[in-house]
Design a protein around this motif. Sequence first.
Motif, mmCIF file in Angstrom:
data_model
loop_
_atom_site.group_PDB
_atom_site.id
_atom_site.type_symbol
_atom_site.label_atom_id
_atom_site.label_comp_id
_atom_site.label_asym_id
_atom_site.label_seq_id
_atom_site.Cartn_x
_atom_site.Cartn_y
_atom_site.Cartn_z
ATOM 1 N N LEU A 61 -63.823 -6.944 -72.237
ATOM 2 C CA LEU A 61 -63.945 -5.543 -71.856
ATOM 3 C C LEU A 61 -62.588 -5.024 -71.387
ATOM 4 O O LEU A 61 -61.699 -5.813 -71.059
ATOM 5 C CB LEU A 61 -65.003 -5.408 -70.761
ATOM 6 N N PRO A 62 -62.435 -3.697 -71.346
ATOM 7 C CA PRO A 62 -61.118 -3.146 -71.001
ATOM 8 C C PRO A 62 -60.515 -3.717 -69.711
ATOM 9 O O PRO A 62 -59.336 -4.067 -69.685
ATOM 10 C CB PRO A 62 -61.381 -1.644 -70.861
ATOM 11 N N HIS A 63 -61.310 -3.827 -68.640
ATOM 12 C CA HIS A 63 -60.691 -4.319 -67.391
ATOM 13 C C HIS A 63 -60.253 -5.772 -67.539
ATOM 14 O O HIS A 63 -59.279 -6.209 -66.934
ATOM 15 C CB HIS A 63 -61.634 -4.124 -66.194
ATOM 16 N N MET A 67 -61.705 -4.264 -82.161
ATOM 17 C CA MET A 67 -63.017 -3.642 -82.015
ATOM 18 C C MET A 67 -62.940 -2.273 -81.368
ATOM 19 O O MET A 67 -63.852 -1.471 -81.486
ATOM 20 C CB MET A 67 -63.879 -4.523 -81.110
ATOM 21 N N CYS A 68 -61.899 -2.036 -80.602
ATOM 22 C CA CYS A 68 -61.780 -0.778 -79.868
ATOM 23 C C CYS A 68 -61.815 0.401 -80.841
ATOM 24 O O CYS A 68 -61.102 0.413 -81.831
ATOM 25 C CB CYS A 68 -60.469 -0.785 -79.085
ATOM 26 N N VAL A 69 -62.664 1.396 -80.562
ATOM 27 C CA VAL A 69 -62.734 2.573 -81.446
ATOM 28 C C VAL A 69 -61.830 3.708 -80.979
ATOM 29 O O VAL A 69 -61.932 4.838 -81.463
ATOM 30 C CB VAL A 69 -64.170 3.141 -81.589
ATOM 31 N N SER A 70 -60.976 3.441 -80.012
ATOM 32 C CA SER A 70 -60.025 4.454 -79.514
ATOM 33 C C SER A 70 -60.725 5.705 -78.991
ATOM 34 O O SER A 70 -60.237 6.806 -79.182
ATOM 35 C CB SER A 70 -59.043 4.875 -80.616
ATOM 36 N N CYS A 71 -61.863 5.522 -78.338
ATOM 37 C CA CYS A 71 -62.600 6.700 -77.872
ATOM 38 C C CYS A 71 -62.030 7.247 -76.572
ATOM 39 O O CYS A 71 -62.384 8.343 -76.146
ATOM 40 C CB CYS A 71 -64.076 6.360 -77.687
ATOM 41 N N GLN A 72 -61.167 6.470 -75.912
ATOM 42 C CA GLN A 72 -60.468 6.915 -74.694
ATOM 43 C C GLN A 72 -61.368 7.060 -73.475
ATOM 44 O O GLN A 72 -60.945 7.618 -72.460
ATOM 45 C CB GLN A 72 -59.754 8.257 -74.913
ATOM 46 N N THR A 73 -62.608 6.595 -73.574
ATOM 47 C CA THR A 73 -63.493 6.725 -72.416
ATOM 48 C C THR A 73 -62.928 5.962 -71.215
ATOM 49 O O THR A 73 -62.911 6.464 -70.088
ATOM 50 C CB THR A 73 -64.891 6.161 -72.760
ATOM 51 N N CYS A 74 -62.445 4.758 -71.479
ATOM 52 C CA CYS A 74 -61.932 3.917 -70.388
ATOM 53 C C CYS A 74 -60.784 4.623 -69.658
ATOM 54 O O CYS A 74 -60.782 4.721 -68.426
ATOM 55 C CB CYS A 74 -61.480 2.563 -70.928
ATOM 56 N N PHE A 75 -59.850 5.148 -70.416
ATOM 57 C CA PHE A 75 -58.681 5.812 -69.842
ATOM 58 C C PHE A 75 -59.095 7.077 -69.088
ATOM 59 O O PHE A 75 -58.638 7.345 -67.971
ATOM 60 C CB PHE A 75 -57.698 6.138 -70.978
ATOM 61 N N THR A 124 -55.474 1.921 -70.933
ATOM 62 C CA THR A 124 -55.885 0.763 -71.736
ATOM 63 C C THR A 124 -55.809 1.031 -73.246
ATOM 64 O O THR A 124 -55.312 0.177 -73.979
ATOM 65 C CB THR A 124 -57.310 0.319 -71.343
ATOM 66 N N PRO A 125 -56.269 2.184 -73.733
ATOM 67 C CA PRO A 125 -56.176 2.395 -75.189
ATOM 68 C C PRO A 125 -54.741 2.336 -75.713
ATOM 69 O O PRO A 125 -54.508 1.809 -76.801
ATOM 70 C CB PRO A 125 -56.752 3.801 -75.392
ATOM 71 N N ALA A 126 -53.787 2.846 -74.937
ATOM 72 C CA ALA A 126 -52.393 2.775 -75.396
ATOM 73 C C ALA A 126 -51.932 1.319 -75.436
ATOM 74 O O ALA A 126 -51.203 0.906 -76.338
ATOM 75 C CB ALA A 126 -51.485 3.598 -74.483
ATOM 76 N N MET A 127 -52.377 0.533 -74.455
ATOM 77 C CA MET A 127 -52.018 -0.888 -74.472
ATOM 78 C C MET A 127 -52.629 -1.581 -75.696
ATOM 79 O O MET A 127 -51.984 -2.389 -76.362
ATOM 80 C CB MET A 127 -52.506 -1.581 -73.199
ATOM 81 N N ILE A 128 -53.878 -1.217 -75.990
ATOM 82 C CA ILE A 128 -54.543 -1.831 -77.144
ATOM 83 C C ILE A 128 -53.798 -1.479 -78.439
ATOM 84 O O ILE A 128 -53.571 -2.337 -79.293
ATOM 85 C CB ILE A 128 -56.026 -1.392 -77.202
ATOM 86 N N ASP A 129 -53.388 -0.225 -78.549
ATOM 87 C CA ASP A 129 -52.592 0.161 -79.727
ATOM 88 C C ASP A 129 -51.340 -0.697 -79.846
ATOM 89 O O ASP A 129 -50.977 -1.164 -80.917
ATOM 90 C CB ASP A 129 -52.159 1.627 -79.627
ATOM 91 N N GLY A 184 -68.344 2.128 -69.318
ATOM 92 C CA GLY A 184 -68.583 3.175 -70.310
ATOM 93 C C GLY A 184 -68.017 2.857 -71.674
ATOM 94 O O GLY A 184 -68.061 3.691 -72.577
ATOM 95 N N CYS A 185 -67.499 1.656 -71.840
ATOM 96 C CA CYS A 185 -66.846 1.320 -73.118
ATOM 97 C C CYS A 185 -67.842 1.386 -74.271
ATOM 98 O O CYS A 185 -68.905 0.770 -74.233
ATOM 99 C CB CYS A 185 -66.221 -0.078 -73.038
ATOM 100 N N THR A 186 -67.478 2.140 -75.304
ATOM 101 C CA THR A 186 -68.346 2.307 -76.471
ATOM 102 C C THR A 186 -68.700 0.964 -77.103
ATOM 103 O O THR A 186 -69.781 0.786 -77.646
ATOM 104 C CB THR A 186 -67.626 3.190 -77.515
ATOM 105 N N MET A 187 -67.782 0.017 -77.035
ATOM 106 C CA MET A 187 -67.990 -1.245 -77.733
ATOM 107 C C MET A 187 -68.454 -2.375 -76.819
ATOM 108 O O MET A 187 -68.408 -3.540 -77.201
ATOM 109 C CB MET A 187 -66.694 -1.642 -78.446
ATOM 110 N N ARG A 188 -68.894 -2.027 -75.607
ATOM 111 C CA ARG A 188 -69.194 -3.088 -74.642
ATOM 112 C C ARG A 188 -70.208 -4.110 -75.149
ATOM 113 O O ARG A 188 -70.159 -5.270 -74.786
ATOM 114 C CB ARG A 188 -69.639 -2.496 -73.299
HETATM 115 S S1 SF4 Z 1 -60.943 3.245 -75.997
HETATM 116 FE FE1 SF4 Z 1 -61.594 2.080 -74.223
HETATM 117 S S2 SF4 Z 1 -63.750 2.644 -73.935
HETATM 118 FE FE2 SF4 Z 1 -63.181 3.230 -76.020
HETATM 119 S S3 SF4 Z 1 -63.745 1.454 -77.282
HETATM 120 FE FE3 SF4 Z 1 -61.579 1.232 -76.722
HETATM 121 S S4 SF4 Z 1 -61.629 -0.035 -74.915
HETATM 122 FE FE4 SF4 Z 1 -63.694 0.748 -75.139
#
Ligand code: SF4
Lengths: 282, 186
Positions: free
Chosen positions: B48-50, B72-80, B89-94, B38-42
């Motif tokens: 990818l997040p996983h 690239m991550c838009v912080s949409c939180q879908t993955c989490f 994952t979004p917190a890790m990306i931050d 479901g990642c917005t940026m897939r």
């Molecule tokens: S928050 Fe997760 S689902 Fe959304 S763009 Fe970032 S990695 Fe992808």
Amino acid sequence: MKYSFFPGCSLESTARDFGMSVHAVAKALAIELEEIPDWTCCGSTPAHATDAVLAAALPARNLLAAEKAGRDVVVCCASCYGRLASANYELAKDEKLRSEVASIIGQEYSGGLKVRHLLEVLIKDVGTSEIRDLVVRPLKGLKVACYYGCLLTRPPELSIADEPEDPRLMEELLEAVGAETIEWPYKTECCGASFSITRVETVKRLCSEILKMADESGANCIAVACPLCQTNLDLRQLDIEEKFNLPVFYFTQLLGLALGLSNEKLGIGKLMTDPTKVLQFC
Amino acid sequence: MSSRIIENKVDIDYLQKLDPSGEFRLTACLQCARCSSGCTMREETDFLPHQLNRMAILGLEKELMGSKAIWMCVSCQTCFSRCPMQVNTPAMIDKLRGMALDAPGELKRVKIFNDVMLSSIKRFGRTYDFMLMAIYKLRSGDLFTDLTKLPAMLRKGKFNLFPPRTAGRKSVRGIFNRVFGRREQR
Ligand code: SF4
Ligand code: SF4
């Protein structure tokens, strides 16, 4: 009904129409929104993408300022809502973060206030039957795609709706004022908000998918609760080759129209995609 | 392939550095890829997040720091939100963005934008869009995108020409100074 109010920067600049319609609607429904004294920016994406303590401290400063009044904090911008609600949640449960933030802002904030979105306040505190009674101009002929984007329902702990993958708050509200709402699968997809300036191509791709889905599902306009969603979906329609002509209203603008408030008061003239054709029906 | 899996051990030291209190729950990841589907940026990203989660567990620091994905991550939180194991994952990306000094290639703009916006908040206590855009455009070299929309936006009063004034700006400046003072000590 009285609340502490956090407007956020965008309600006073790029989303001035959101701000105007929020205040007009609140007045019509006897909701008192008392601005948090000396509020400052929530930090938005740049803060959380840079430093976790900064991302909690900036909202905490505002929540502390609201604490004296002790009322629920109402937020309208979805991005501010996400930042304030998430800091509030984290600070309540994470002792280490709480003390770190306390040493940064010089005072401890315990996470005791409730951070709420206006949409939820309208449904839960005011109630749709109350609102229905005040309608003077039912929004007949409007087929609305209610678009929540990502920040109002994610992560689930901070969701304003009980069903994060299929929220219905905006639908309930707009149906109560006579509009028809459509079923469509993209209501919580992301528009790429945080890239609206840096990666226009990405935003164009995401927005055109959302607009296309709304269009194909039979909508003649879109309702949003987020300044970034509004700007992206409205402004980017100019860039996307396919022409959709779907006006993108703030939910407060539509509510205000139903309550008989004027276009001027609701900032309708600030929309980029001309709404007159859609509005002539009602 | 199988020998690679055996060679790749969990890198405890790196995990300690990335997530000392374990709040991102990286080791709970099942590699089910529900996040990524479901990642917005897939469609646009390199990992990818996983995959990012697995890279973190294996301590592939260099690859993570140089990845497009963290910018690239838009912080949409879908993955989490969809993760059955609450891996954040979004917190890790931050966190990774905070640790990476710069973004690769064209994605530098994301970093420049973040920095410019933060300096506006630090200075005025609120964002001052007009100046933010001007400085961002100068620093990123991206001068012309959206310029044609400016007149209409100005006409519709979508921009404040003058900076916001709030008494809170002094305390905000203090917050910035203390947060970044500490980061330097670390
Ligand atoms: S928050 Fe997760 S689902 Fe959304 S763009 Fe970032 S990695 Fe992808
Ligand atoms: S959804 Fe969760 S458990 Fe599954 S791969 Fe993604 S992070 Fe791991």
